[in-house]
Scaffold this motif. Sequence first.
Motif, PDB file in Angstrom:
ATOM      1  N   GLY A 100      14.153 -13.143  -1.676  1.00 33.03           N
ATOM      2  CA  GLY A 100      14.833 -11.853  -1.678  1.00 33.03           C
ATOM      3  C   GLY A 100      15.437 -11.457  -0.347  1.00 33.03           C
ATOM      4  N   GLN A 101      15.644 -12.425   0.532  1.00 31.67           N
ATOM      5  CA  GLN A 101      16.228 -12.171   1.853  1.00 31.67           C
ATOM      6  C   GLN A 101      17.721 -12.488   1.836  1.00 31.67           C
ATOM      7  OE1 GLN A 101      13.850 -14.798   4.242  1.00 31.67           O
ATOM      8  NE2 GLN A 101      12.049 -13.489   4.145  1.00 31.67           N
ATOM      9  N   ASP A 102      18.421 -12.046   2.857  1.00 31.91           N
ATOM     10  CA  ASP A 102      19.843 -12.328   3.001  1.00 31.91           C
ATOM     11  C   ASP A 102      20.053 -13.704   3.632  1.00 31.91           C
ATOM     12  OD1 ASP A 102      20.584  -9.801   2.045  1.00 31.91           O
ATOM     13  OD2 ASP A 102      20.452  -8.924   4.054  1.00 31.91           O
ATOM     14  N   LEU A 103      21.275 -14.184   3.531  1.00 28.53           N
ATOM     15  CA  LEU A 103      21.641 -15.406   4.240  1.00 28.53           C
ATOM     16  C   LEU A 103      21.607 -15.133   5.739  1.00 28.53           C
ATOM     17  CD1 LEU A 103      24.780 -16.616   2.237  1.00 28.53           C
ATOM     18  CD2 LEU A 103      22.435 -17.477   2.064  1.00 28.53           C
ATOM     19  N   PRO A 104      21.319 -16.148   6.550  1.00 31.82           N
ATOM     20  CA  PRO A 104      21.406 -15.946   8.007  1.00 31.82           C
ATOM     21  C   PRO A 104      22.839 -15.545   8.371  1.00 31.82           C
ATOM     22  CG  PRO A 104      20.436 -18.085   7.485  1.00 31.82           C
ATOM     23  CD  PRO A 104      20.949 -17.514   6.205  1.00 31.82           C
ATOM     24  N   LYS A 105      23.002 -14.711   9.381  1.00 31.49           N
ATOM     25  CA  LYS A 105      24.326 -14.185   9.731  1.00 31.49           C
ATOM     26  C   LYS A 105      25.325 -15.272  10.116  1.00 31.49           C
ATOM     27  CE  LYS A 105      22.948 -13.268  14.460  1.00 31.49           C
ATOM     28  NZ  LYS A 105      22.683 -12.296  15.481  1.00 31.49           N
ATOM     29  N   TRP A 106      24.833 -16.438  10.515  1.00 36.76           N
ATOM     30  CA  TRP A 106      25.713 -17.529  10.917  1.00 36.76           C
ATOM     31  C   TRP A 106      26.089 -18.453   9.750  1.00 36.76           C
ATOM     32  CZ3 TRP A 106      22.732 -21.355   9.290  1.00 36.76           C
ATOM     33  CH2 TRP A 106      21.348 -21.239   9.424  1.00 36.76           C
ATOM     34  N   HIS A 107      25.581 -18.208   8.551  1.00 34.74           N
ATOM     35  CA  HIS A 107      25.812 -19.107   7.413  1.00 34.74           C
ATOM     36  C   HIS A 107      27.311 -19.221   7.117  1.00 34.74           C
ATOM     37  CE1 HIS A 107      25.504 -20.990   3.490  1.00 34.74           C
ATOM     38  NE2 HIS A 107      24.227 -21.230   3.759  1.00 34.74           N
ATOM     39  N   LEU A 108      27.752 -20.410   6.769  1.00 41.86           N
ATOM     40  CA  LEU A 108      29.167 -20.685   6.507  1.00 41.86           C
ATOM     41  C   LEU A 108      29.734 -19.787   5.407  1.00 41.86           C
ATOM     42  CD1 LEU A 108      31.654 -22.384   7.161  1.00 41.86           C
ATOM     43  CD2 LEU A 108      30.827 -24.090   5.519  1.00 41.86           C
ATOM     44  N   LEU A 109      28.932 -19.441   4.413  1.00 41.87           N
ATOM     45  CA  LEU A 109      29.432 -18.565   3.352  1.00 41.87           C
ATOM     46  C   LEU A 109      29.760 -17.164   3.874  1.00 41.87           C
ATOM     47  CD1 LEU A 109      27.042 -19.621   0.461  1.00 41.87           C
ATOM     48  CD2 LEU A 109      29.530 -20.038   0.590  1.00 41.87           C
ATOM     49  N   LEU A 110      29.189 -16.795   5.010  1.00 44.44           N
ATOM     50  CA  LEU A 110      29.482 -15.495   5.608  1.00 44.44           C
ATOM     51  C   LEU A 110      30.566 -15.573   6.674  1.00 44.44           C
ATOM     52  CD1 LEU A 110      25.837 -14.136   5.991  1.00 44.44           C
ATOM     53  CD2 LEU A 110      27.481 -13.651   4.165  1.00 44.44           C
ATOM     54  N   THR A 111      30.553 -16.650   7.464  1.00 46.82           N
ATOM     55  CA  THR A 111      31.519 -16.766   8.564  1.00 46.82           C
ATOM     56  C   THR A 111      32.860 -17.337   8.103  1.00 46.82           C
ATOM     57  OG1 THR A 111      30.910 -19.026   9.211  1.00 46.82           O
ATOM     58  CG2 THR A 111      29.646 -17.184  10.208  1.00 46.82           C
ATOM     59  N   ASN A 112      32.817 -18.211   7.092  1.00 51.13           N
ATOM     60  CA  ASN A 112      34.018 -18.937   6.655  1.00 51.13           C
ATOM     61  C   ASN A 112      34.668 -19.691   7.811  1.00 51.13           C
ATOM     62  OD1 ASN A 112      34.097 -18.198   3.830  1.00 51.13           O
ATOM     63  ND2 ASN A 112      34.559 -16.136   4.549  1.00 51.13           N
ATOM     64  N   ASP A 113      33.850 -20.072   8.781  1.00 44.19           N
ATOM     65  CA  ASP A 113      34.344 -20.747   9.980  1.00 44.19           C
ATOM     66  C   ASP A 113      33.283 -21.746  10.425  1.00 44.19           C
ATOM     67  OD1 ASP A 113      34.879 -21.480  12.659  1.00 44.19           O
ATOM     68  OD2 ASP A 113      35.754 -19.521  13.123  1.00 44.19           O
ATOM     69  N   ILE A 114      33.554 -23.024  10.229  1.00 49.34           N
ATOM     70  CA  ILE A 114      32.558 -24.063  10.513  1.00 49.34           C
ATOM     71  C   ILE A 114      32.136 -24.055  11.974  1.00 49.34           C
ATOM     72  CG2 ILE A 114      34.243 -25.940  10.874  1.00 49.34           C
ATOM     73  CD1 ILE A 114      30.803 -26.280   9.166  1.00 49.34           C
ATOM     74  N   GLU A 115      33.059 -23.804  12.884  1.00 48.85           N
ATOM     75  CA  GLU A 115      32.705 -23.793  14.304  1.00 48.85           C
ATOM     76  C   GLU A 115      31.820 -22.598  14.639  1.00 48.85           C
ATOM     77  OE1 GLU A 115      32.988 -26.309  16.374  1.00 48.85           O
ATOM     78  OE2 GLU A 115      33.915 -27.373  14.712  1.00 48.85           O
ATOM     79  N   ALA A 116      32.117 -21.445  14.070  1.00 44.18           N
ATOM     80  CA  ALA A 116      31.277 -20.264  14.289  1.00 44.18           C
ATOM     81  C   ALA A 116      29.882 -20.494  13.708  1.00 44.18           C
ATOM     82  CB  ALA A 116      31.914 -19.031  13.651  1.00 44.18           C
ATOM     83  N   THR A 117      29.829 -21.159  12.577  1.00 37.54           N
ATOM     84  CA  THR A 117      28.538 -21.470  11.964  1.00 37.54           C
ATOM     85  C   THR A 117      27.743 -22.429  12.838  1.00 37.54           C
ATOM     86  OG1 THR A 117      29.235 -21.000   9.710  1.00 37.54           O
ATOM     87  CG2 THR A 117      27.437 -22.572   9.978  1.00 37.54           C
ATOM     88  N   LYS A 118      28.391 -23.480  13.306  1.00 40.90           N
ATOM     89  CA  LYS A 118      27.701 -24.440  14.180  1.00 40.90           C
ATOM     90  C   LYS A 118      27.194 -23.752  15.446  1.00 40.90           C
ATOM     91  CE  LYS A 118      30.133 -28.643  12.752  1.00 40.90           C
ATOM     92  NZ  LYS A 118      31.064 -29.698  13.191  1.00 40.90           N
ATOM     93  N   GLN A 119      28.028 -22.904  16.030  1.00 47.64           N
ATOM     94  CA  GLN A 119      27.629 -22.183  17.233  1.00 47.64           C
ATOM     95  C   GLN A 119      26.455 -21.253  16.930  1.00 47.64           C
ATOM     96  OE1 GLN A 119      30.711 -19.847  19.043  1.00 47.64           O
ATOM     97  NE2 GLN A 119      29.460 -19.314  20.799  1.00 47.64           N
ATOM     98  N   GLY A 120      26.517 -20.550  15.817  1.00 46.91           N
ATOM     99  CA  GLY A 120      25.426 -19.653  15.429  1.00 46.91           C
ATOM    100  C   GLY A 120      24.135 -20.400  15.185  1.00 46.91           C
ATOM    101  N   MET A 121      24.229 -21.558  14.576  1.00 42.01           N
ATOM    102  CA  MET A 121      23.042 -22.374  14.342  1.00 42.01           C
ATOM    103  C   MET A 121      22.443 -22.838  15.667  1.00 42.01           C
ATOM    104  SD  MET A 121      24.151 -24.575  10.957  1.00 42.01           S
ATOM    105  CE  MET A 121      22.582 -25.412  10.738  1.00 42.01           C
ATOM    106  N   ARG A 122      23.300 -23.281  16.583  1.00 39.88           N
ATOM    107  CA  ARG A 122      22.804 -23.716  17.900  1.00 39.88           C
ATOM    108  C   ARG A 122      22.113 -22.559  18.617  1.00 39.88           C
ATOM    109  NH1 ARG A 122      27.510 -26.739  17.881  1.00 39.88           N
ATOM    110  NH2 ARG A 122      28.685 -25.162  19.004  1.00 39.88           N
ATOM    111  N   GLN A 123      22.735 -21.383  18.591  1.00 41.59           N
ATOM    112  CA  GLN A 123      22.151 -20.211  19.257  1.00 41.59           C
ATOM    113  C   GLN A 123      20.817 -19.825  18.628  1.00 41.59           C
ATOM    114  OE1 GLN A 123      25.349 -17.358  18.970  1.00 41.59           O
ATOM    115  NE2 GLN A 123      26.270 -18.034  20.890  1.00 41.59           N
TER     116      GLN A 123
END
Length: 153
Positions: A100-123
């Motif tokens: 019942g939790q939300d997707l992580p804020k860096w998830h690709l379905l939310l960012t629609n940007d693979i580089e932003a997702t990769k950066q968010g995952m690294r962070q």
Amino acid sequence: MRPNFWQQYTLEELTTAEWEALCDGCGACCLEKFLDDPDEPYTVEYTDVACKLLDCETGYCSNYANRHQYVPECVSLTPAKLPDMMWLPENCAYKRLYLGQDLPKWHLLLTNDIEATKQGMRQAGVGVAGRCVSETWVNEDDLEERIIQWVHA
């Protein structure tokens, strides 16, 4: 895929494409792990040793479509299996939505940007890319020496 499908439908109602799109590609499910107490699904210790099919540089399976042919014990994640798979990492979209939790804020379905997702995952310290070794290079007797603390269930 349907807009915001992860918010609008249950996991059981998702199409195959939607189900697959939930995976963040962290690769943690492909690491060797110890389930200390089979009756306590949250008691898990991850190692930095990955399935032989995992590309340790990218963190992605090198033969996802045919993985069961080469690794018969590879788990196919389904909604029905989720209750028994709480050992999945806390960032896992499947686990999060099941709980019942939300997707992580860096998830690709939310960012629609693979580089932003990769950066968010690294962070967030998420992902095995560049942090694991293939099981082909590790003796099974040495697995306990390879326990890591950077994957959290």
